[in-house]
Scaffold this motif. Structure first.
Motif, PDB file in Angstrom:
ATOM      1  N   ALA A 256       2.532  -7.959  -8.569  1.00  0.00           N
ATOM      2  CA  ALA A 256       2.535  -8.375  -7.168  1.00  0.00           C
ATOM      3  C   ALA A 256       1.104  -8.639  -6.717  1.00  0.00           C
ATOM      4  O   ALA A 256       0.173  -7.931  -7.096  1.00  0.00           O
ATOM      5  CB  ALA A 256       3.175  -7.302  -6.296  1.00  0.00           C
ATOM      6  N   ASP A 263       4.667  -8.230  -2.665  1.00  0.00           N
ATOM      7  CA  ASP A 263       5.506  -7.064  -2.967  1.00  0.00           C
ATOM      8  C   ASP A 263       6.735  -7.472  -3.754  1.00  0.00           C
ATOM      9  O   ASP A 263       7.203  -8.611  -3.670  1.00  0.00           O
ATOM     10  CB  ASP A 263       5.948  -6.357  -1.682  1.00  0.00           C
ATOM     11  CG  ASP A 263       4.929  -5.358  -1.167  1.00  0.00           C
ATOM     12  OD1 ASP A 263       4.499  -4.491  -1.967  1.00  0.00           O
ATOM     13  OD2 ASP A 263       4.552  -5.446   0.016  1.00  0.00           O
ATOM     14  N   ASN A 298      -2.052  -6.453  -6.679  1.00  0.00           N
ATOM     15  CA  ASN A 298      -1.843  -5.279  -5.825  1.00  0.00           C
ATOM     16  C   ASN A 298      -1.362  -4.106  -6.664  1.00  0.00           C
ATOM     17  O   ASN A 298      -1.791  -2.970  -6.466  1.00  0.00           O
ATOM     18  CB  ASN A 298      -0.817  -5.582  -4.732  1.00  0.00           C
ATOM     19  CG  ASN A 298      -1.291  -6.658  -3.771  1.00  0.00           C
ATOM     20  OD1 ASN A 298      -2.471  -6.986  -3.723  1.00  0.00           O
ATOM     21  ND2 ASN A 298      -0.364  -7.216  -3.014  1.00  0.00           N
TER      22      ASN A 298
END
Length: 457
Positions: A256, A263, A298
């Motif tokens: 992500a 997400d 992320n």
């Protein structure tokens, strides 16, 4: 006289029909499948070469490790995977101890040319570096090349190289992961079309193996609008695999951020896994397990700091879920897939396999049990075949509407019930549902769910 005979026949036959329709199906009516598992791995294995790190990896539900190099700086023989490297031997020791199978790495081309010379890539490199005799029981494949361009394909198709590989690793996979369709559309790979790439790969590499291997990575949760390519891409890979009798791997997205959406949900992971299986995947891989060096995702299955991320348990849950249906699914071979647009909501993600080039709807024809199906949301429907067990069918809720349940209605023939393997809350034993007097059944699939359906006579 004839009418009297016909009346007698009908009098006898009708109770038999009703008896068959009213039969109570139980676990005793289920096919007895050989125990099998999907090979599941996370690309970019742990950074840390420790038992603890690889136990955490195994606990995710992974049963095989792919030796994929991180972009360590500077790159040295100490921190890179290739045949003959120190790191390869260290991780083989750990994997053997933890009962993990492996795909070793042939090597990073620029690194090995610079540090070991051209001889690593010429002649008989597998024989020259035949160092892993005690580990060959866990070496299930050698990763040769990721996403080769046209100019790369010829090298990996070299008879000398392939024959040397088969001599040293006769039971291992010769792994060349192919580019996805979305990248080849701009001519980046040097091929005239995606089918031209598949034909070249099939004719020059897969045809040289008794059990060839094919894989592709398609990442649907991107910042770019490529998600509608995935069913087309998987369908072309599945058809190529069928033509050559290949073992098939689909690489799923578990990263992500950066070029991807920020997400991922458990439903996103589940939808990818069931979709891959619906197109005949024998193996699943995830990109990525550990966050690759130099890429600011992320998170992947791990966070950048190496701790389990928010999707670690999601991946673990889905891996355990699909292994519960593995013995049933792997007893069959993929035959074909079609798309069915939803009656309530259409996201137009299945059009590539719903309509032919003349814009006629594609249907499953000459089936053993399937008659028709519809869903309130978009569906992928696949037919699987087995000489021993007959036909089975897989339904996947391929809607992108995460809050909508897909209510599926299907009609079958020449069977009295179906066994449903899969879905989020599946158990080790499938749910058995009797069909009504017209062969109909209705069931629900939440976002991302899939169901593997075996008709029971």
């Amino acid at each position: 006289m004839f009418k009297r005979i016909l009346a007698i026949i009908l009098t006898v036959a009708m109770p038999l029909c009703f008896t068959a329709c009213d039969k109570k199906y139980t676990e005793k009516d289920l096919p007895q499948y050989e125990s099998q598992e999907f090979e599941i791995c996370g690309l970019w294995a742990p950074h840390e070469i420790t038992e603890e790190a690889f136990r955490l990896y195994k606990d995710t539900g992974f049963n095989i490790v792919s030796f994929t190099n991180h972009d360590e700086q500077p790159r040295t023989a100490e921190n890179q995977y290739f045949i003959g490297s120190k790191r390869t031997k260290e991780v083989l020791d750990i994997c053997k101890k933890l009962d993990l199978d492996v795909y070793i790495a042939y090597g990073d081309s620029w690194f090995n040319r610079a540090n070991m010379g051209d001889e690593y890539f010429e002649g008989t490199p597998f024989s020259d570096y035949d160092l892993y005799g005690e580990y060959k029981d866990i070496i299930k494949g050698v990763h040769m090349k990721d996403e080769p361009r046209k100019e790369d394909m010829a090298y990996y198709a070299t008879d000398t190289l392939i024959n040397d590989f088969k001599k040293v690793y006769p039971n291992a996979k010769y792994i060349v992961n192919l580019l996805p369709y979305a990248i080849t559309t701009n001519g980046f790979a040097g091929f005239d079309s995606y089918n031209a790439m598949l034909e070249t790969f099939g004719e020059t590499i897969m045809s040289k193996f008794e059990t060839p291997y094919i894989s592709v990575d398609v990442y649907p949760y991107s910042n770019k609008p490529v998600d509608d390519f995935i069913v087309y891409n998987y369908n072309e890979i599945a058809k190529c695999a069928k033509k050559y009798g290949a073992e098939t791997t689909m690489i799923l997205q578990s990263s992500a951020g950066c070029e991807f959406l920020p997400d991922l949900s458990e439903g996103d992971i589940r939808q990818q896994a069931y979709l891959a299986i619906a197109f005949g995947a024998d193996n699943l891989q995830y990109y990525c397990y550990a966050v690759p060096r130099g890429i600011e995702y992320n998170y992947c299955i791990l966070n950048p700091d190496g701790t389990p991320s928010k999707i670690y348990n999601c991946v673990k849950e889905v891996n355990g879920e699909v292994q519960k249906i593995a013995s049933a699914v792997l007893a069959y071979d993929w035959e074909e897939s079609i798309g069915i647009s939803g009656s309530e909501d259409q996201t137009f993600r299945v059009y590539a396999i719903e309509y032919d080039e003349n814009l006629e709807i594609i249907t499953l024809e000459n089936t053993e049990h399937y008659v028709s199906a519809k869903g309130t949301q978009d569906l992928v429907l696949s037919r699987f075949v087995s000489e021993e067990y007959g036909e089975a069918y897989m339904f996947v809720n391929f809607s992108e509407l995460t809050d909508k349940t897909n209510t599926v209605s299907a009609t079958f023939k020449d069977c009295g019930a179906v066994a449903i393997y899969g879905r989020e809350d599946c158990s080790d034993t499938p749910e058995i549902i009797n069909l009504d007097e017209n062969g109909n059944i209705t069931f629900e699939l939440a976002y991302g769910e899939g169901a593997f359906i075996v008709p029971l006579k």
